[in-house]
Structure formats: structure tokens, C-alpha cells
Design an enzyme around this catalytic site. Structure first.
Site, mmCIF file in Angstrom:
data_model
loop_
_atom_site.group_PDB
_atom_site.id
_atom_site.type_symbol
_atom_site.label_atom_id
_atom_site.label_comp_id
_atom_site.label_asym_id
_atom_site.label_seq_id
_atom_site.Cartn_x
_atom_site.Cartn_y
_atom_site.Cartn_z
ATOM 1 N N ASP A 18 0.825 -1.215 0.000
ATOM 2 C CA ASP A 18 0.000 0.000 0.000
ATOM 3 C C ASP A 18 0.860 1.266 0.000
ATOM 4 O O ASP A 18 0.501 2.287 0.592
ATOM 5 C CB ASP A 18 -0.932 0.037 1.225
ATOM 6 C CG ASP A 18 -1.802 -1.197 1.344
ATOM 7 O OD1 ASP A 18 -2.220 -1.727 0.300
ATOM 8 O OD2 ASP A 18 -2.060 -1.645 2.482
ATOM 9 N N GLU A 209 -11.002 0.365 -4.382
ATOM 10 C CA GLU A 209 -10.406 0.866 -3.146
ATOM 11 C C GLU A 209 -9.117 1.606 -3.495
ATOM 12 O O GLU A 209 -8.820 1.874 -4.651
ATOM 13 C CB GLU A 209 -10.114 -0.289 -2.177
ATOM 14 C CG GLU A 209 -9.114 -1.295 -2.694
ATOM 15 C CD GLU A 209 -8.801 -2.403 -1.700
ATOM 16 O OE1 GLU A 209 -9.303 -2.353 -0.559
ATOM 17 O OE2 GLU A 209 -8.032 -3.318 -2.056
#
Length: 469
Positions: A18, A209
Site C-alpha cells: 500500500d 479501493e
């Protein structure tokens, strides 16, 4: 002398997915969540930070834990995970870390005087009446914050829309005041999920997302993970809060859509969810993303690729490589660990990670043990691919393997190319080396190692050699 830069760019025993990359004062800092090796869910660790000089992207420094999950008042017992964060430099020069815990629907904020010091809990994003963003009736749950400071406003991008979930309506942007916490403009939607994408231009690449935001010139770039999960896409606008137009795919962690060296829809690695963003370093643009290891969704590692920005503001999709931050191919000599494989596949195509029949990158020991990664599950037909090397005068290749396998490692310069070396291996429960002559012409090449034989081998490393003696 500068070190060569590899993918993954951090040590093989570190699992920081991430990644949100930023340049502060001549260093690149990457902020991400923190998986554990062999973890049973995502994001089990505290927030770590790593950094590198903009002049030496092969030399990363661990800044240590910058924020413990128990620092949040909602998580004193540490039972919740710290999901993907983002960091922004505020108007007074301090650094603000935005994040969401895994069982709540609100955005938390921590603050620090330096990019990678000890962050302290600062507060929760809230409306003027004190109601937390995400708790007001009609609010959608907050998730994966991405943050941009501009003028006298903070633009906070959030959202999650799982496949088949028609209760959520896409990526949101909320405008915050100069205190970095108070909502001054309520959330509005900037990118649709797949179920609402018809006629929007986002069809087939609806929002899933991982919202992230960058401004390049006068254009806002909204980066996100699409409904198919493995790709990072982008949309652009002249405004930070409206009129985003879908532009394309930045990277796929299974290299789908790339047609320069294989059929466009042939996967070359085992992908799944993806999260990352763009950064400019030394006049070059890079896309940061993550890959999956250990045959699992929950052991992800950060990678990066150089990506071309065209005059019209578009990016061409980046190709997966083993040399992403290196600025060019790796040296075509010396020993390279097999965990640098950017391609893993068998004769059975699979876009998504999982399955004991597929090769996988793993390590010995437990999470935190500084054990070198390797490729396991090399059964008949399994291939590990590496890109790219500047080969000059290579005359033989040595490999290190172990496991109850007997057969041959065939070396090619293309996934479906002719064999340029055949390296027989034997059964062994320790790492053994095997050497064979190689017919590799001078030039920049990929290298693919395919096992043909019986049993199950592990592949630790290979060495490119000039000398035939």
C-alpha cells in the site's frame, strides 16, 4: 558506488504494501501498511517507514516504527489493524498521517514534526458539530484515505466498494479545514464503482479501493485500485473535487494488458489487490504498487516501476520488471537472488494468487527473521522470469536449488523463446549449485528459468558468468 535497485525495493524479509511515496528534503519516503510473513490477515504490524536518497534508490534505510497501532484511543488493546495510510505536509510544516482502523468507519489522524519521526495521535476527522465523518446518518464508511493539501484546504479521498456490493456509491472526496480535522465541505463522489459505471467511461475499471491523489502541473490525478483488483488505474481533472475522466491503467500486478512481449491478456504473475501511487524522482516518474508472496493475499511487498508521462498528460501502462528503480537494466554479471522474479507462472494461466500448484516467493523462518527470500513450488512447467539484464560475454549460468526434484532448468530469453541453457539438477535437502554453458548474445535481455522434471524444487539464486573454465 551506488547500489543497484531491485524489485522489491526493500529487503526480501520486509512486507510493506500500500505504498504512498513522497519526496521530502532530498529523500524518498514510503508510507504503507505492514503485513507479516505468513500472516493470517492483512496489516498486522505497526506503521514502519523506509526512505532512500533521491540520488541512490538502491540504498533504503529503515526509519523504524513511526506509529504503533495501540496509539489510537479506539485501539488501546491492539485488536484492530492499521489499514493503508497516507501522509501530507500541512500548512505549518508538520506531517499528518491519515488512516483507518479495520473495524471502524472513521478517519484517524496522527502528527509529527518530521517525515519519519514518532507520530502522535492528533484526532478524528469530524463535522463542525463534533460528529465523526463516517458516523453521521447517510455517511458511507471511510476507508483508505488519500490526502492533498492545497491553498487553505485539505482534500481527503476515501472509499471502498467491494465486488457485488450495491450499497456503496464510489470514491469520495471530503474537504477539510486548516486544522486538518474539521469538515468544511461534506463528502461527494468522484469515481463510480463498477455497478454504477455504465456510461461513465469507467466501465470495466470501476472504483474498488486505494484512492490516492497527485497534482501534476495544473491537473489532478486520481489513482485507485479497480474492480478487478490487480490493476492501478487513474483519472484526471482540472479540479480536485469533480469532473474526473478515466484515463487508463498504470500498472497491473499480474502484467495483464501488456502486449509488447506476450499476448495482452496473458497473466505473468499472481496478482490480487493493489495499492500505490505516483512520484517524480530526479525528473523521472515512477508508479509504486505491491506484489503478493507466499501464495497468499496477506504477505505483500512493495515494488516500483518507471513510467512514461506523455506530453498530453497520459501515462502508458508500466511493465513489471526486476529492476524498477534502477534507471535501466541490471548488470549482466554476478549472482542474483530468485526472489527478484517479476514473473511467476505455469502452463496453467491464473490471474489471482493462491493454489499450492503454483510457484511462490517465500522465506525460511518466521516474520522478522532476516532470511533471504527464494522461489518455492517449482514443479514441472513452473517458470520464474527476471527483467532486464545488460548481458555482455555471458558464457555460463550457475543456479542454486534444493528439494526433492530431479530434472532440468531450461533458460530462455523470452517466456516462449528457444532454450539458451539447460541446467540439470538432482535431489538435495540443502542448497546445491549446478552450472551449464549458456548461449546468450550480447544485449539487454530477460531471463526465464523453467523447471522440467519430477518433484518440487526451490530456487534460491542464479549467477551469470563470463568464464567457461
Amino acid at each position: 558506488m551506488k547500489k543497484q535497485a531491485f524489485n522489491p525495493y526493500l529487503p526480501s524479509w520486509e512486507y510493506i504494501p500500500d505504498g504512498e511515496p513522497y519526496v521530502f528534503d532530498g529523500r524518498v519516503y514510503v508510507y504503507g501498511s505492514h503485513d507479516k510473513y505468513n500472516g493470517h490477515v492483512f496489516c498486522l504490524g505497526d506503521y514502519m517507514c523506509w526512505s532512500a536518497s533521491v540520488d541512490d534508490l538502491g540504498d533504503w534505510r529503515c526509519e523504524g516504527v513511526i506509529y504503533e497501532k495501540t496509539a489510537d484511543p479506539y485501539n488501546k488493546e491492539g485488536k484492530m489493524c492499521l489499514y493503508a495510510p497516507d501522509v501530507v505536509k500541512g500548512p505549518e510544516g508538520r506531517y499528518y498521517l491519515y488512516y483507518v482502523l479495520d473495524k471502524v468507519s472513521v478517519v484517524s489522524v496522527a502528527v509529527c514534526d518530521t517525515p519519519a519521526g514518532q507520530y502522535e495521535f492528533y484526532g478524528y476527522v469530524h463535522y463542525e458539530d463534533g460528529t465523526l465523518l463516517g458516523d453521521r446518518q447517510g455517511d458511507e464508511p471511510q476507508f483508505d484515505p488519500g490526502v492533498l493539501w492545497e491553498g487553505d484546504s485539505v482534500y481527503l479521498y476515501t472509499g471502498f466498494c467491494g465486488q457485488g456490493d450495491t450499497s456503496r456509491n464510489g470514491a469520495m472526496v471530503t474537504v477539510l479545514d486548516t486544522d486538518m480535522l474539521t469538515v468544511k465541505e461534506a463528502p461527494k463522489f468522484v469515481a463510480p464503482p463498477e455497478w454504477k459505471s455504465e456510461g461513465s467511461g469507467f466501465e470495466g475499471h470501476g472504483f474498488f479501493e486505494a484512492p490516492s491523489i497527485r497534482k501534476i502541473g495544473e491537473t489532478y490525478y486520481f489513482i485507485y485500485s479497480s474492480s478487478v483488483m490487480h490493476e492501478l488505474c487513474y483519472a484526471t481533472s482540472r479540479f480536485p473535487d469533480r469532473e474526473f475522466t478515466y484515463r487508463g491503467v498504470l500498472v497491473s500486478n499480474c502484467d495483464l494488458h501488456i502486449s509488447s512481449y506476450k499476448p495482452a491478456e496473458k497473466p505473468m504473475a499472481y496478482g490480487s489487490n493493489n495499492h500505490g501511487s505516483l512520484v517524480e524522482i530526479g525528473g523521472e516518474w515512477y508508479i509504486f504498487y505491491h506484489r503478493h508472496t507466499n501464495g497468499s493475499w496477506f504477505c505483500r511487498q512493495g515494488c516500483a516501476e518507471r513510467i512514461e508521462l506523455s506530453a498530453d498528460g497520459s501515462f502508458a501502462q508500466a511493465e513489471l520488471t526486476s529492476c524498477g528503480l534502477n534507471g535501466g537494466p541490471l548488470k549482466g554479471e554476478g549472482e542474483y537472488p530468485a526472489y527478484l522474479a517479476c514473473h511467476l507462472f505455469t502452463e496453467e494461466d491464473s490471474i489471482y494468487v493462491g493454489g499450492d500448484q503454483f510457484p511462490k516467493i517465500m522465506q525460511d523462518g518466521r516474520d522478522g527473521d532476516e532470511e533471504l527470500g527464494y522461489v518455492a513450488n517449482m514443479e514441472h512447467g513452473a517458470t520464474a522470469g527476471f527483467k532486464y539484464f545488460d548481458c555482455q560475454g555471458i558464457r555460463r549460468i550457475t543456479i542454486w536449488t534444493r528439494g526433492y526434484a530431479k530434472g532440468t532448468f531450461e533458460v530462455r530469453m523470452a517466456w516462449d523463446g528457444p532454450v539458451v541453457a539447460e541446467i540439470p539438477i538432482e535431489f538435495s535437502n540443502v542448497w546445491e549449485s549446478y552450472t551449464a554453458k549458456a548461449d546468450i548474445p550480447d544485449g539487454i535481455h530477460a531471463l526465464y528459468f523453467t523447471f522440467s522434471g519430477d518433484g518440487n524444487a526451490s530456487f534460491r539464486s542464479f549467477r551469470l558468468e563470463h568464464d567457461l573454465t
